[in-house]
Design a protein around this motif. Structure first.
Motif, short mmCIF file in Angstrom:
data_model
loop_
_atom_site.label_atom_id
_atom_site.label_comp_id
_atom_site.label_asym_id
_atom_site.label_seq_id
_atom_site.Cartn_x
_atom_site.Cartn_y
_atom_site.Cartn_z
N VAL A 4 -13.69 -1.22 6.95
CA VAL A 4 -13.89 -2.64 6.71
C VAL A 4 -12.60 -3.28 6.23
N HIS A 5 -11.87 -2.53 5.40
CA HIS A 5 -10.64 -3.05 4.78
C HIS A 5 -9.51 -2.06 5.03
N VAL A 6 -8.48 -2.51 5.70
CA VAL A 6 -7.30 -1.70 5.99
C VAL A 6 -6.12 -2.28 5.21
N ALA A 7 -5.40 -1.40 4.51
CA ALA A 7 -4.17 -1.79 3.82
C ALA A 7 -2.99 -1.11 4.50
N VAL A 8 -1.86 -1.79 4.52
CA VAL A 8 -0.70 -1.26 5.24
C VAL A 8 0.56 -1.41 4.38
N ILE A 9 1.27 -0.30 4.21
CA ILE A 9 2.62 -0.34 3.63
C ILE A 9 3.59 -0.32 4.81
N MET A 10 4.21 -1.45 5.04
CA MET A 10 5.03 -1.64 6.25
C MET A 10 6.46 -1.19 5.96
N ASP A 11 6.70 0.10 6.08
CA ASP A 11 7.97 0.68 5.66
C ASP A 11 8.85 1.04 6.85
N GLY A 12 10.15 0.81 6.71
CA GLY A 12 11.09 1.29 7.72
C GLY A 12 11.88 0.22 8.42
N ASN A 13 11.77 -1.04 7.99
CA ASN A 13 12.51 -2.11 8.67
C ASN A 13 14.02 -1.90 8.63
N GLY A 168 6.92 4.86 8.34
CA GLY A 168 8.27 5.16 7.87
C GLY A 168 8.50 6.56 7.33
N GLY A 169 7.46 7.39 7.28
CA GLY A 169 7.64 8.79 6.92
C GLY A 169 7.47 9.14 5.46
N GLU A 170 7.50 8.17 4.56
CA GLU A 170 7.31 8.46 3.14
C GLU A 170 5.82 8.72 2.88
N LYS A 171 5.55 9.60 1.92
CA LYS A 171 4.17 9.99 1.63
C LYS A 171 3.82 9.69 0.18
N ARG A 172 3.77 8.41 -0.12
CA ARG A 172 3.38 7.95 -1.45
C ARG A 172 2.83 6.54 -1.31
N ILE A 173 2.15 6.06 -2.38
CA ILE A 173 1.55 4.74 -2.29
C ILE A 173 2.37 3.67 -3.01
N SER A 174 3.42 4.06 -3.71
CA SER A 174 4.44 3.13 -4.20
C SER A 174 3.87 1.95 -5.00
N ASN A 175 3.05 2.26 -5.99
CA ASN A 175 2.57 1.22 -6.92
C ASN A 175 1.76 0.15 -6.21
N PHE A 176 1.03 0.55 -5.17
CA PHE A 176 0.28 -0.41 -4.35
C PHE A 176 -1.22 -0.25 -4.58
N MET A 177 -1.87 -1.27 -5.11
CA MET A 177 -3.32 -1.33 -5.26
C MET A 177 -3.87 -0.08 -5.94
N LEU A 178 -3.29 0.27 -7.07
CA LEU A 178 -3.61 1.52 -7.73
C LEU A 178 -5.08 1.60 -8.14
N TRP A 179 -5.62 0.51 -8.63
CA TRP A 179 -7.04 0.51 -9.02
C TRP A 179 -7.93 0.60 -7.79
N GLN A 180 -7.63 -0.20 -6.79
CA GLN A 180 -8.49 -0.31 -5.62
C GLN A 180 -8.49 0.93 -4.75
#
Length: 219
Positions: A4-13, A168-180
Motif C-alpha cells: 500500500v505504501h512504498v518508500a524510496v531512498i533515491m541514492d546514486g545520482n 545505489g548499493g548501500e544497505k542501510r536506512i540512513s535515518n529515514f522514517m525510523l519509527w514508521q
C-alpha cells in the motif's frame, strides 16, 4: 500481495554522473526525471502512498553549490509539474522541517501542498530536510500521553511503509522514517537511481509479493 505504501531512498545520482564524466548536478537532474517516472509507475500500479527521500538533514554537509542545485531542481519540478499532479488527483505532502529552506523554495513547497490538499488519489510524500530521529523527538515533545503518538508524526493518518526500496548499493536506512519502518520490508539494489527503470520497480515488487509478513507472529 501488493504494498500500500512504498518508500524510496533515491541514492546514486552523484556516482551516476561521475561514472559518465558529467558534473554531479547532471545526476540530480536525471534523478528528478526518474522520481517523476516512479510516481507514474506507482500510480499505474494503484500504490496508494509513495514516499521519496529527497533531502536529508545530513545532506547540508554537501558543497553549497550542489545544495543550491538540488533545491533549484525541486522548486522547478514543483512549479512546472503541479498541474500534472492535480490532473492525476494526486496529493503532495512534505515531511521534514521546511523552515530551514530558503523562503522561495519553502513557499513553493507549501503552495504545492495546499494546491493538492483536496486531491483524493495517490499520496506523494516528499521528505525534504528530513531526519527520522528529529521527527521522533518532535513528536515526543508534542505528545501529551493521552492521544496517539503517531498523530504527531509527519505521516499522521497514513499507514506505515510496507516496502522500502533503496538504490545505489548501500544497505542501510540512513535515518529515514525510523519509527514508521519498524516492520517495513527492505529491498536493496545496486542500480543507481538515475538508471532505475520500470522493470527494476517490477522486480522489486515481485520480490515483495513473495515475502511472508508475520509481524512477530508465526504465520
Amino acid at each position: 500481495m501488493k504494498p500500500v505504501h512504498v518508500a524510496v531512498i533515491m541514492d546514486g545520482n552523484g556516482r551516476w554522473a561521475l561514472k559518465k564524466n558529467l558534473p554531479r548536478y547532471d545526476g540530480h537532474w536525471k534523478g528528478a526525471e526518474v522520481a517523476e517516472d516512479i510516481i507514474e509507475w506507482c500510480n499505474d500500479r494503484e500504490i496508494k502512498y509513495l514516499t521519496l527521500f529527497s533531502f536529508s538533514t545530513e545532506n547540508w554537509k554537501r558543497p553549497q553549490a550542489e545544495i543550491n542545485m538540488i533545491f533549484h531542481i525541486l522548486a522547478k519540478y514543483l512549479s512546472d509539474r503541479l498541474n500534472k499532479v492535480i490532473e492525476k488527483n494526486a496529493r503532495l505532502h512534505f515531511i521534514g522541517d521546511l523552515d530551514a529552506l530558503n523562503p522561495e523554495t519553502r513557499l513553493i513547497c507549501l503552495n504545492s501542498e495546499q494546491s493538492t490538499s483536496k486531491c483524493t488519489g495517490m499520496v506523494i510524500n516528499l521528505a525534504v530536510n528530513y531526519s527520522g530521529r528529529s521527527e521522533i523527538l518532535k513528536a515526543a515533545q508534542e505528545w501529551n500521553g493521552k492521544d496517539e503518538f503517531e498523530s504527531h508524526l509527519y505521516t499522521a493518518g497514513q499507514p506505515d511503509p510496507d516496502f522500502l526500496i533503496r538504490t545505489g548499493g548501500e544497505k542501510r536506512i540512513s535515518n529515514f522514517m525510523l519509527w514508521q519502518m519498524a516492520y517495513t520490508e527492505l529491498y536493496f539494489t545496486d542500480v543507481l537511481w538515475p538508471d532505475f527503470s520500470e522493470s527494476d520497480l517490477d522486480l522489486a515488487l515481485e520480490d515483495f509479493s513473495k515475502r511472508e509478513r508475520r509481524f512477530g507472529g508465526i504465520g
